[in-house]
Design an enzyme around this catalytic site. Structure first.
Site, mmCIF file in Angstrom:
data_model
loop_
_atom_site.group_PDB
_atom_site.id
_atom_site.type_symbol
_atom_site.label_atom_id
_atom_site.label_comp_id
_atom_site.label_asym_id
_atom_site.label_seq_id
_atom_site.Cartn_x
_atom_site.Cartn_y
_atom_site.Cartn_z
ATOM 1 N N ASN A 9 -11.455 -28.468 -51.197
ATOM 2 C CA ASN A 9 -11.451 -29.490 -50.160
ATOM 3 C C ASN A 9 -12.816 -29.447 -49.479
ATOM 4 O OD1 ASN A 9 -11.058 -31.131 -47.961
ATOM 5 N ND2 ASN A 9 -9.178 -30.122 -47.260
ATOM 6 N N ARG A 90 -9.410 -32.569 -53.214
ATOM 7 C CA ARG A 90 -8.881 -33.510 -52.228
ATOM 8 C C ARG A 90 -9.919 -34.603 -52.012
ATOM 9 N NH1 ARG A 90 -9.042 -33.359 -45.979
ATOM 10 N NH2 ARG A 90 -7.596 -35.040 -45.510
ATOM 11 N N HIS A 179 -3.070 -38.678 -45.079
ATOM 12 C CA HIS A 179 -2.151 -37.521 -45.077
ATOM 13 C C HIS A 179 -1.069 -37.673 -46.149
ATOM 14 C CE1 HIS A 179 -2.932 -36.721 -40.501
ATOM 15 N NE2 HIS A 179 -3.697 -35.929 -41.241
ATOM 16 N N ARG A 240 -8.661 -38.337 -31.491
ATOM 17 C CA ARG A 240 -8.617 -39.771 -31.784
ATOM 18 C C ARG A 240 -7.579 -40.467 -30.907
ATOM 19 N NH1 ARG A 240 -7.721 -38.429 -37.683
ATOM 20 N NH2 ARG A 240 -9.753 -37.714 -38.401
ATOM 21 N N ARG A 283 -2.207 -26.102 -27.942
ATOM 22 C CA ARG A 283 -1.757 -24.895 -27.231
ATOM 23 C C ARG A 283 -2.359 -24.823 -25.846
ATOM 24 N NH1 ARG A 283 -2.991 -21.430 -32.479
ATOM 25 N NH2 ARG A 283 -4.532 -23.065 -32.458
ATOM 26 N N GLU A 381 -0.462 -28.697 -48.345
ATOM 27 C CA GLU A 381 -1.204 -29.715 -49.095
ATOM 28 C C GLU A 381 -1.859 -29.122 -50.336
ATOM 29 O OE1 GLU A 381 -2.701 -30.826 -45.071
ATOM 30 O OE2 GLU A 381 -3.041 -32.770 -45.999
HETATM 31 P P1 ADP Z 1 -5.413 -29.558 -39.089
HETATM 32 O O1 ADP Z 1 -5.134 -31.010 -38.950
HETATM 33 O O2 ADP Z 1 -6.794 -29.168 -38.654
HETATM 34 O O3 ADP Z 1 -4.980 -28.946 -40.397
HETATM 35 P P2 ADP Z 1 -3.235 -28.034 -37.935
HETATM 36 O O4 ADP Z 1 -2.123 -28.559 -38.753
HETATM 37 O O5 ADP Z 1 -3.631 -26.609 -38.095
HETATM 38 O O6 ADP Z 1 -4.513 -28.939 -37.962
HETATM 39 O O7 ADP Z 1 -2.803 -28.273 -36.393
HETATM 40 C C1 ADP Z 1 -3.683 -27.978 -35.353
HETATM 41 C C2 ADP Z 1 -2.983 -28.261 -34.033
HETATM 42 O O8 ADP Z 1 -1.749 -27.519 -33.991
HETATM 43 C C3 ADP Z 1 -3.801 -27.826 -32.828
HETATM 44 O O9 ADP Z 1 -3.722 -28.802 -31.808
HETATM 45 C C4 ADP Z 1 -3.104 -26.567 -32.396
HETATM 46 O O10 ADP Z 1 -3.231 -26.324 -31.022
HETATM 47 C C5 ADP Z 1 -1.655 -26.880 -32.731
HETATM 48 N N1 ADP Z 1 -0.876 -25.668 -32.798
HETATM 49 C C6 ADP Z 1 -1.035 -24.611 -33.624
HETATM 50 N N2 ADP Z 1 -0.146 -23.624 -33.311
HETATM 51 C C7 ADP Z 1 0.574 -24.080 -32.258
HETATM 52 C C8 ADP Z 1 1.643 -23.533 -31.456
HETATM 53 N N3 ADP Z 1 2.121 -22.329 -31.686
HETATM 54 N N4 ADP Z 1 2.143 -24.319 -30.462
HETATM 55 C C9 ADP Z 1 1.640 -25.548 -30.224
HETATM 56 N N5 ADP Z 1 0.647 -26.101 -30.931
HETATM 57 C C10 ADP Z 1 0.118 -25.394 -31.928
#
Ligand code: ADP
Length: 396
Positions: A9, A90, A179, A240, A283, A381
Site C-alpha cells: 500500500n 492497493r 473503502h 474531512r 480518543r 483490508e
Molecule cells: P485509518 O483510517 O488511518 O486506518 P483507523 O481505522 O486506525 O484509521 O482509525 C483511526 C481512528 O480510530 C482515530 O480517530 C483513533 O482515535 C480512533 N480510535 C482508535 N482506537 C480507539 C479507541 N480505543 N477508542 C476510540 N477511538 C479509537
C-alpha cells in the site's frame, strides 16, 4: 497449504506492506516505511523475531521497497524461503474502468495513469508502488485491487449527481465511493456471524477510521455509499468535512478571495473533527469531551448525528436491514459513538445492549432479540487484498 501474498500500500510519503497467507489471513510479517524523501525516515518491520526499527533516510519508493526486502532478509521471513504467489497492490481510484481487481500489465498502468485527475493525491503514489515492485520483483504476478471497485454496482440513480449531464462524460463526475475493500470484507464477515448466506442479507456498513464511509449492501452488493467523486463526501471524518453545501466554495471565493485549492485543502485537511475541536484523533476528542470541553462535545454530536442520518437513509434504501456493522478504529473501539449514532432508533428495530456494546471483544452490540443486529467487526483490508489477488491469478 499456504498462499502467501505480499500486499503493498504505497502512499505519497509512505509504504505499508504485509506478507499475508490468503487462506488464513495470518500475517508472517508487516512493515511501514514513513517520511519517504525526508531527512529522517522511519522504517518498522514486525517480523517473526519481533520489531526492527530504522531511522535512516529513505530517498524514494524504490529505496523504501528495497529496505522492506532487506528487512525480510535480515529479520525474517526471507522472501526466498516463503512461497509467494502474488504481489497485491492497493489502488485508490479505478474510476468506472475497474469493477474488479485486475492483473497488472502495461495497459493497466496506462489506465490508472489516466485516472490520476480523479485521485491526484493517491493514484500517483499507488502507481509508483506498482512500478518499483514490478522492477524489484519481476518474476511474480502483480494484482491491483481498487478501493472503488466494490461500489461499481451502484445503480445509476445512486451514482449520478444532478448536475449538467455532460459533466459525467467530459470529466467523469459521478459517485464512485471508496473503502470498497473494507466494506466487502466486513460484509462477508457479518454474514458469517449471522450464520446466513451473504446473498440473503441486507447490511449497513459503517467504516469509521480517519476516513469514514457508509455503505448500503444488499445481498453482498453495494447499492449506495457515502463517499463520492472523491473521499470528501459523506460522513464527518478526522480532517474531512463530509457533506456540505457545495455553494461554500463560491461563497468563500467571493467574500474571502479563497482559491479552489485553498478551500479544497481546508475541507480535506483542516475540517471534520479537527476543524471542530482542534484534533482529529477520536480518543483525544473523547478525553476532552469527558473533561467538559464544549468543542469536543459538539464535534462528537455532529459526528454521531451525521452517522444517524446515513443509517436512516440507507435503511430506507434497503427496505429491510439485517445488521448494522461498525468497523475501523472508531467503529471497532468507541461504544459511545455506536450508542449515540443508533440512540432513539428502537422503532426501526435497532436495540443496543449497553453491556454487550461496551464489551471489548464482543461482536454483537445489540440485544439478543433485536430485529436488526448491531455488529462490531475488525476490518482486514490486507487480507481482503491478498484473497482477491489469489482469485485473480487463479483465473489466469
Ligand atoms: P485509518 O483510517 O488511518 O486506518 P483507523 O481505522 O486506525 O484509521 O482509525 C483511526 C481512528 O480510530 C482515530 O480517530 C483513533 O482515535 C480512533 N480510535 C482508535 N482506537 C480507539 C479507541 N480505543 N477508542 C476510540 N477511538 C479509537
Amino acid at each position: 497449504m499456504t498462499q502467501h501474498v505480499l500486499v503493498v500500500n504505497a502512499g505519497s510519503s509512505s509504504l505499508k506492506y504485509s506478507l499475508i497467507d490468503a487462506k488464513s489471513g495470518a500475517a508472517a510479517a508487516t512493515g511501514l516505511v514513513e517520511r519517504i524523501g525526508e531527512d529522517e525516515s522511519h522504517h518498522v518491520h514486525h517480523g517473526p523475531d519481533g520489531d526492527a526499527e530504522n531511522d535512516e533516510p529513505v530517498a524514494d519508493h524504490e529505496a523504501a521497497l528495497e529496505a522492506a526486502v532487506q528487512a525480510f532478509e535480515d529479520h525474517g521471513p526471507a522472501l526466498g524461503a516463503v512461497e509467494i504467489v502474488a504481489v497485491g497492490h492497493r489502488v485508490v481510484h479505478g474510476g468506472d474502468r475497474f469493477a474488479a481487481p485486475a492483473l497488472v500489465d502495461d495497459e493497466l498502468i496506462d489506465a490508472v495513469t489516466e485516472l490520476v485527475p480523479l485521485a491526484p493525491l493517491h493514484n500517483p503514489a499507488n502507481l509508483e508502488g506498482i512500478k518499483v515492485a514490478r522492477r524489484l520483483l519481476p518474476d511474480l504476478p502483480h494484482v491491483a485491487v481498487f478501493d472503488t471497485a466494490f461500489h461499481q454496482t451502484l445503480p445509476p440513480y445512486a451514482y449520478t449527481y444532478a448536475v449538467p449531464s455532460s459533466w459525467q462524460d467530459e470529466f467523469g463526475i459521478r459517485r464512485y465511493g471508496f473503502h470498497g475493500t473494507s466494506h466487502s470484507f466486513v460484509a462477508g464477515e457479518a454474514a458469517k456471524l449471522l450464520g446466513r448466506d451473504l446473498k440473503d442479507v441486507n447490511l449497513i456498513v459503517l467504516h469509521l477510521g480517519n476516513g469514514c464511509s457508509a455503505a448500503a449492501v444488499r445481498g453482498g452488493t453495494s447499492v449506495d455509499t457515502s463517499m463520492g467523486l472523491t473521499p470528501l463526501e459523506g460522513l464527518v471524518m478526522g480532517t474531512r468535512s463530509g457533506d456540505l453545501d457545495p455553494a461554500i466554495h463560491g461563497h468563500l471565493a467571493r467574500v474571502a478571495g479563497r482559491t479552489a485549492e485553498e478551500t479544497d485543502r481546508a475541507l480535506n485537511s483542516e475540517s471534520g473533527l479537527k476543524g471542530l475541536a482542534g484534533v482529529n484523533d477520536f480518543r483525544e476528542i473523547m478525553k476532552r469531551r469527558a473533561a467538559g470541553d464544549e468543542r469536543a462535545q459538539l464535534a462528537f454530536d455532529v459526528y454521531c448525528y451525521r452517522l444517524k442520518k446515513y443509517v436512516g437513509a440507507y435503511y430506507a434504501v434497503l427496505g429491510t436491514v439485517d445488521a448494522i456493522v461498525f468497523t475501523a478504529g472508531v467503529g471497532q473501539h468507541s461504544a459511545e459513538a455506536r450508542a449515540a449514532a443508533l440512540q432513539g432508533l428502537e422503532h426501526l428495530g435497532i436495540h443496543i445492549d449497553p453491556v454487550r456494546n461496551a464489551g471489548p471483544d464482543e461482536r454483537f452490540a445489540s440485544t439478543g432479540d433485536s430485529p436488526v443486529a448491531v455488529l462490531v467487526i475488525p476490518t482486514n483490508e490486507e487480507w481482503e487484498i491478498a484473497r482477491q489477488a489469489v482469485e485473480v491469478i487463479a483465473d489466469r
